[in-house]
Design a protein around this motif. Structure first.
Motif, PDB file in Angstrom:
ATOM      1  N   LEU A 318      -3.646 -40.662  -3.725  1.00 55.29           N
ATOM      2  CA  LEU A 318      -4.539 -41.257  -2.728  1.00 55.29           C
ATOM      3  C   LEU A 318      -5.782 -40.391  -2.522  1.00 55.29           C
ATOM      4  O   LEU A 318      -6.899 -40.904  -2.398  1.00 55.29           O
ATOM      5  CB  LEU A 318      -3.795 -41.451  -1.409  1.00 55.29           C
ATOM      6  CG  LEU A 318      -2.742 -42.571  -1.391  1.00 55.29           C
ATOM      7  CD1 LEU A 318      -1.944 -42.530  -0.098  1.00 55.29           C
ATOM      8  CD2 LEU A 318      -3.398 -43.937  -1.551  1.00 55.29           C
ATOM      9  N   VAL A 319      -5.573 -39.068  -2.471  1.00 59.79           N
ATOM     10  CA  VAL A 319      -6.719 -38.155  -2.317  1.00 59.79           C
ATOM     11  C   VAL A 319      -7.627 -38.252  -3.540  1.00 59.79           C
ATOM     12  O   VAL A 319      -8.864 -38.298  -3.416  1.00 59.79           O
ATOM     13  CB  VAL A 319      -6.219 -36.716  -2.107  1.00 59.79           C
ATOM     14  CG1 VAL A 319      -7.389 -35.736  -2.169  1.00 59.79           C
ATOM     15  CG2 VAL A 319      -5.501 -36.586  -0.769  1.00 59.79           C
ATOM     16  N   GLN A 320      -7.026 -38.276  -4.736  1.00 60.20           N
ATOM     17  CA  GLN A 320      -7.821 -38.403  -5.961  1.00 60.20           C
ATOM     18  C   GLN A 320      -8.584 -39.720  -5.980  1.00 60.20           C
ATOM     19  O   GLN A 320      -9.737 -39.771  -6.428  1.00 60.20           O
ATOM     20  CB  GLN A 320      -6.911 -38.299  -7.180  1.00 60.20           C
ATOM     21  CG  GLN A 320      -6.326 -36.913  -7.406  1.00 60.20           C
ATOM     22  CD  GLN A 320      -5.359 -36.886  -8.570  1.00 60.20           C
ATOM     23  OE1 GLN A 320      -4.836 -37.921  -8.984  1.00 60.20           O
ATOM     24  NE2 GLN A 320      -5.102 -35.704  -9.093  1.00 60.20           N
ATOM     25  N   LEU A 321      -7.949 -40.779  -5.497  1.00 63.05           N
ATOM     26  CA  LEU A 321      -8.606 -42.087  -5.459  1.00 63.05           C
ATOM     27  C   LEU A 321      -9.800 -42.064  -4.519  1.00 63.05           C
ATOM     28  O   LEU A 321     -10.880 -42.589  -4.837  1.00 63.05           O
ATOM     29  CB  LEU A 321      -7.602 -43.157  -5.032  1.00 63.05           C
ATOM     30  CG  LEU A 321      -8.120 -44.602  -4.994  1.00 63.05           C
ATOM     31  CD1 LEU A 321      -8.593 -45.044  -6.372  1.00 63.05           C
ATOM     32  CD2 LEU A 321      -7.030 -45.536  -4.488  1.00 63.05           C
ATOM     33  N   GLN A 322      -9.621 -41.448  -3.352  1.00 66.09           N
ATOM     34  CA  GLN A 322     -10.730 -41.365  -2.392  1.00 66.09           C
ATOM     35  C   GLN A 322     -11.869 -40.521  -2.956  1.00 66.09           C
ATOM     36  O   GLN A 322     -13.051 -40.864  -2.813  1.00 66.09           O
ATOM     37  CB  GLN A 322     -10.225 -40.762  -1.068  1.00 66.09           C
ATOM     38  CG  GLN A 322     -11.271 -40.745   0.031  1.00 66.09           C
ATOM     39  CD  GLN A 322     -11.790 -42.133   0.371  1.00 66.09           C
ATOM     40  OE1 GLN A 322     -11.018 -43.088   0.475  1.00 66.09           O
ATOM     41  NE2 GLN A 322     -13.093 -42.265   0.531  1.00 66.09           N
ATOM     42  N   ASN A 323     -11.514 -39.419  -3.616  1.00 64.93           N
ATOM     43  CA  ASN A 323     -12.552 -38.570  -4.228  1.00 64.93           C
ATOM     44  C   ASN A 323     -13.280 -39.319  -5.339  1.00 64.93           C
ATOM     45  O   ASN A 323     -14.498 -39.184  -5.496  1.00 64.93           O
ATOM     46  CB  ASN A 323     -11.919 -37.295  -4.780  1.00 64.93           C
ATOM     47  CG  ASN A 323     -11.433 -36.364  -3.690  1.00 64.93           C
ATOM     48  OD1 ASN A 323     -11.888 -36.444  -2.542  1.00 64.93           O
ATOM     49  ND2 ASN A 323     -10.507 -35.491  -4.003  1.00 64.93           N
TER      50      ASN A 323
END
Length: 398
Positions: A318-323
């Motif tokens: 999820l963090v990678q997706l947001q980044n």
């Protein structure tokens, strides 16, 4: 032609919330998704040349120049006028903006998909620049090549982040399906052919498959540990039950020995032996119960480790997706800026007339907003809106 054909959903992902003071007003050619009480599923409708929406249940409804909120209120009012009882529920969303029309001296005039943040310079670059001015000079050529190289780098960043988002979305879906691209995502990737996109998508799926296999191996090891722990507990339960039976039997024997001893029919040594055997069996029972507790703790640890791993993997994705979304928005903005720069260097822009000594380029915006630009000078930095008609002409006297 592929160039940033973005729906409202992708615009929200890529560009974030709009900072415009005024809400967007609908234009001829805008494609809308409508949901209201008189239909079972969302309906797609395009604002026609008369500026109206034509709905079978309600007839022709004016739409051009209205905001989405005003459109919803008008449909609600039409429903009430048509005899709908209760409080109408209406939702209107933009699926695709009306195109921008480029005409005049642009090399490739025609309709182009609207891009949020689109300026006259960007539109002219999309249309191949102006064929009026021809310039020479090594400095301009070098600068133009550098600008094109930067635009290619930004385009590659756009593709990389969109493909990464596709892989992360597939990973988060947890249905073991490969990463895929929606039509909107494909159209948002500039400069790549379908074959190039498929090749890079295949690379993302190789990474996705490897990640899934690695996670599956870890999960299998924890599942095996949990299963083995469960079998161990079953065996311990059987041994505990057997020990319970032995202890019950020894307790009964000890009671009989004590009774016989009180009658003088048994010796002290026999009673002591019975006590010793009973104590040993109870000690064994305690050891088995401790082993069972240890096995339960091991199972609990494996289950927590498995759940923590799954949670961490999801949170990381999820963090990678947001980044990736943030990087995509930045890359798209930089790409638009590089197109502006290319337009300045290679298009027929009025800012270059002093360099070339040629004709000055004049821009005119027609369409629904024509009156608002009647007393304004349109420059390469003027922002365009859906439905605008950009006319490029030459001022030979300039």
């Amino acid at each position: 032609m592929r160039f940033f054909m973005l729906t409202s959903a992708l615009v929200a992902i890529s560009f974030g919330a709009s900072a415009q003071a005024e809400p967007y007003r609908l234009a001829i050619g805008d494609q809308l998704s409508l949901q209201y009480d008189l239909i079972e599923s969302p309906r797609t409708s395009t604002i026609d040349l008369d500026g109206n929406l034509r709905l079978p249940e309600l007839g022709s409804i004016p739409a051009q120049g209205w905001t989405l909120d005003e459109m919803e209120q008008e449909i609600s009012g039409q429903m009430l006028d048509a005899g709908f009882s209760g409080i109408p529920t209406v939702s209107v969303e933009i699926i695709e903006y009306a195109p921008v029309i480029i005409a005049g001296l642009a090399e490739k005039g025609g309709a182009y998909d609207f891009v949020p943040g689109m300026t006259v310079g960007v539109a002219l670059a999309m249309a191949g620049g102006s064929d009026t001015l021809h310039r020479s000079g090594d400095g301009l050529e070098v600068a133009s090549m550098a600008a094109r190289r930067r635009s290619m780098e930004h385009a590659d960043q756009i593709a990389a982040n969109i493909l990464l988002m596709a892989r992360l979305n597939a990973f988060l879906s947890e249905d073991d399906q490969p990463a895929t691209l929606t039509n909107e995502m494909r159209d948002a990737i500039p400069n790549l052919t379908d074959a190039d996109i498929e090749q890079r998508l295949e690379g993302e799926n190789i990474i996705l498959t490897s990640k899934r296999q690695s996670d599956a191996a870890l999960l299998q090891s924890w599942e095996q540990e949990i299963a083995e722990g469960g079998k161990q507990i079953e065996l311990l339960d059987q041994r505990i039950a057997l020990k319970g039976e032995i202890i019950a039997q020894l307790t009964s024997e000890l009671d009989n020995t004590n009774a016989l001893q009180q009658k003088g029919l048994s010796t002290n040594s026999r009673a002591l032996e019975a006590w010793r055997r009973l104590a040993e069996e109870r000690e064994d029972l305690l050891a088995l119960e401790n082993a069972k507790l240890t096995a339960r703790r091991a199972i609990g640890m494996a289950e927590r480790t498995r759940l923590n791993h799954l949670s961490e993997q999801r949170q990381t994705a999820l963090v990678q997706l947001q980044n990736a979304k943030s990087r995509l928005a930045s890359a798209q903005q930089n790409y638009l800026l590089s197109l502006n720069e290319i337009a300045l260097l290679t298009g027929g822009l009025d800012s270059l007339s002093n360099v070339t000594g040629g004709a000055s380029i004049v821009f005119e915006i027609l369409g629904p907003r024509a009156e608002s630009f009647a007393a304004q000078v349109v420059t390469i930095n003027t922002e365009l809106m859906p439905g605008d008609i950009l006319v490029v002409s030459a001022d030979l006297a300039g």
